[in-house]
Design a protein around this motif. Structure first.
Motif, mmCIF file in Angstrom:
data_model
loop_
_atom_site.group_PDB
_atom_site.id
_atom_site.type_symbol
_atom_site.label_atom_id
_atom_site.label_comp_id
_atom_site.label_asym_id
_atom_site.label_seq_id
_atom_site.Cartn_x
_atom_site.Cartn_y
_atom_site.Cartn_z
ATOM 1 N N HIS A 74 7.394 7.935 7.098
ATOM 2 C CA HIS A 74 6.897 7.197 8.343
ATOM 3 C C HIS A 74 7.201 7.955 9.549
ATOM 4 C CE1 HIS A 74 6.237 3.389 11.094
ATOM 5 N NE2 HIS A 74 5.224 4.410 11.048
ATOM 6 N N HIS A 75 6.254 8.872 10.055
ATOM 7 C CA HIS A 75 6.462 9.799 11.300
ATOM 8 C C HIS A 75 5.870 8.901 12.330
ATOM 9 C CE1 HIS A 75 6.716 13.571 8.781
ATOM 10 N NE2 HIS A 75 6.448 12.786 7.934
ATOM 11 N N VAL A 76 6.847 8.337 13.115
ATOM 12 C CA VAL A 76 6.664 7.480 14.149
ATOM 13 C C VAL A 76 6.157 8.304 15.370
ATOM 14 C CG1 VAL A 76 7.699 5.312 15.616
ATOM 15 C CG2 VAL A 76 8.270 5.576 13.192
ATOM 16 N N ASN A 77 5.358 7.818 16.264
ATOM 17 C CA ASN A 77 5.028 8.614 17.564
ATOM 18 C C ASN A 77 6.140 8.570 18.386
ATOM 19 O OD1 ASN A 77 2.566 9.530 19.200
ATOM 20 N ND2 ASN A 77 3.481 8.176 20.641
ATOM 21 N N GLU A 78 6.552 9.802 18.982
ATOM 22 C CA GLU A 78 7.750 10.287 19.387
ATOM 23 C C GLU A 78 8.974 9.654 19.085
ATOM 24 O OE1 GLU A 78 7.443 11.635 22.866
ATOM 25 O OE2 GLU A 78 5.197 11.448 22.679
ATOM 26 N N CYS A 132 0.712 -1.127 0.080
ATOM 27 C CA CYS A 132 -0.073 -0.048 0.064
ATOM 28 C C CYS A 132 0.811 1.238 0.183
ATOM 29 C CB CYS A 132 -0.961 -0.085 1.294
ATOM 30 S SG CYS A 132 -2.159 -1.488 1.192
ATOM 31 N N LEU A 133 2.369 1.177 0.003
ATOM 32 C CA LEU A 133 3.095 2.206 0.552
ATOM 33 C C LEU A 133 3.866 2.822 -0.819
ATOM 34 C CD1 LEU A 133 4.487 1.357 3.847
ATOM 35 C CD2 LEU A 133 2.597 2.671 3.351
ATOM 36 N N ASP A 134 4.067 3.898 -0.973
ATOM 37 C CA ASP A 134 4.937 4.371 -2.078
ATOM 38 C C ASP A 134 6.393 4.044 -1.814
ATOM 39 O OD1 ASP A 134 5.228 6.429 -4.185
ATOM 40 O OD2 ASP A 134 6.628 7.160 -2.828
ATOM 41 N N GLU A 135 7.287 3.890 -2.741
ATOM 42 C CA GLU A 135 8.553 3.451 -2.283
ATOM 43 C C GLU A 135 9.251 4.475 -1.398
ATOM 44 O OE1 GLU A 135 10.489 0.692 -3.110
ATOM 45 O OE2 GLU A 135 8.684 -0.102 -4.019
ATOM 46 N N ARG A 168 2.769 9.040 3.076
ATOM 47 C CA ARG A 168 2.915 9.617 4.313
ATOM 48 C C ARG A 168 2.221 8.826 5.188
ATOM 49 N NH1 ARG A 168 0.890 13.766 7.716
ATOM 50 N NH2 ARG A 168 -0.738 14.037 6.134
ATOM 51 N N VAL A 169 2.747 8.583 6.247
ATOM 52 C CA VAL A 169 2.030 7.957 7.452
ATOM 53 C C VAL A 169 2.432 8.490 8.836
ATOM 54 C CG1 VAL A 169 1.287 5.526 8.749
ATOM 55 C CG2 VAL A 169 1.867 5.730 6.435
ATOM 56 N N ARG A 209 11.066 8.024 9.376
ATOM 57 C CA ARG A 209 11.742 6.865 8.551
ATOM 58 C C ARG A 209 11.267 7.071 7.239
ATOM 59 N NH1 ARG A 209 12.769 2.476 12.509
ATOM 60 N NH2 ARG A 209 12.151 3.506 14.597
ATOM 61 N N ARG A 210 12.193 6.890 6.392
ATOM 62 C CA ARG A 210 12.013 7.163 4.752
ATOM 63 C C ARG A 210 12.111 5.616 4.260
ATOM 64 N NH1 ARG A 210 10.192 12.130 4.004
ATOM 65 N NH2 ARG A 210 10.904 13.844 5.271
ATOM 66 N N GLY A 211 11.093 5.464 3.350
ATOM 67 C CA GLY A 211 11.233 4.232 2.407
ATOM 68 C C GLY A 211 10.794 3.055 2.914
ATOM 69 N N LYS A 212 10.245 2.021 2.031
ATOM 70 C CA LYS A 212 9.761 0.858 2.494
ATOM 71 C C LYS A 212 10.646 -0.003 3.240
ATOM 72 C CE LYS A 212 6.464 -0.263 -1.271
ATOM 73 N NZ LYS A 212 6.111 -1.042 -2.278
ATOM 74 N N ALA A 213 12.017 -0.016 2.993
ATOM 75 C CA ALA A 213 12.902 -0.568 4.016
ATOM 76 C C ALA A 213 12.864 -0.238 5.344
ATOM 77 C CB ALA A 213 14.547 -0.707 3.244
ATOM 78 N N ALA A 214 12.722 0.971 5.494
ATOM 79 C CA ALA A 214 12.695 1.374 6.979
ATOM 80 C C ALA A 214 11.497 1.238 7.522
ATOM 81 C CB ALA A 214 12.882 2.848 6.954
#
Length: 131
Positions: free
Chosen positions: A30-34, A23-26, A115-116, A38-43
């Motif tokens: 990813h904005h993790v709480n606290e 479902c994600l763009d390459e 973006r998540v 993180r950028r990219g599918k591998a992360a």
């Protein structure tokens, strides 16, 4: 309801990391709480693998909100979890359970999540697991 965001949460519910990644763009952000972005599918994959080692979570009461035009969406849900393995910098794990309201925000382009952002109350989680 945004079909990509629904597919993302359906995959989460199955424990299907590959389904979530589909479902994600390459170059997803990813904005993790606290935490750091993180950028990219591998992360994103590495984050999911870490989470699956330390936590078992089920999301309930999911409500997905869709912005006009399908480029943004949000979801509200309850995280029902078990703390399986101590996560660095957090209280010791001993199988404690927790229940937290949470929310995620999404940006989308061409049917993929770019973006998540996920938020929950970390202090409430720490209180619930006895930290």
């Amino acid at each position: 309801m945004n079909s990509t965001v629904k597919a993302y949460f359906d995959a989460f519910g199955r424990g299907d990391v590959e389904g979530m990644l589909a479902c994600l763009d390459e170059d997803v952000a990813h904005h993790v709480n606290e935490g750091q972005v993180r950028r990219g599918k591998a992360a994103f994959r590495a984050f999911c693998e870490h989470m699956n080692r330390c936590y078992r979570e089920e999301l309930t009461d999911i409500v997905i909100f869709d912005a006009e035009g399908g480029t943004r969406a949000a979801a509200e849900f309850i995280v029902n979890g078990t703390y399986l393995k101590t996560d660095e910098g957090l209280p010791e794990a001993s199988g404690q359970t927790y229940r937290l309201p949470a929310g995620s925000f999404f940006s989308l382009e061409n049917g993929k999540i770019t973006r998540v952002v996920t938020y929950y109350n970390l202090a409430d989680w720490i209180r619930q697991v006895g930290g």
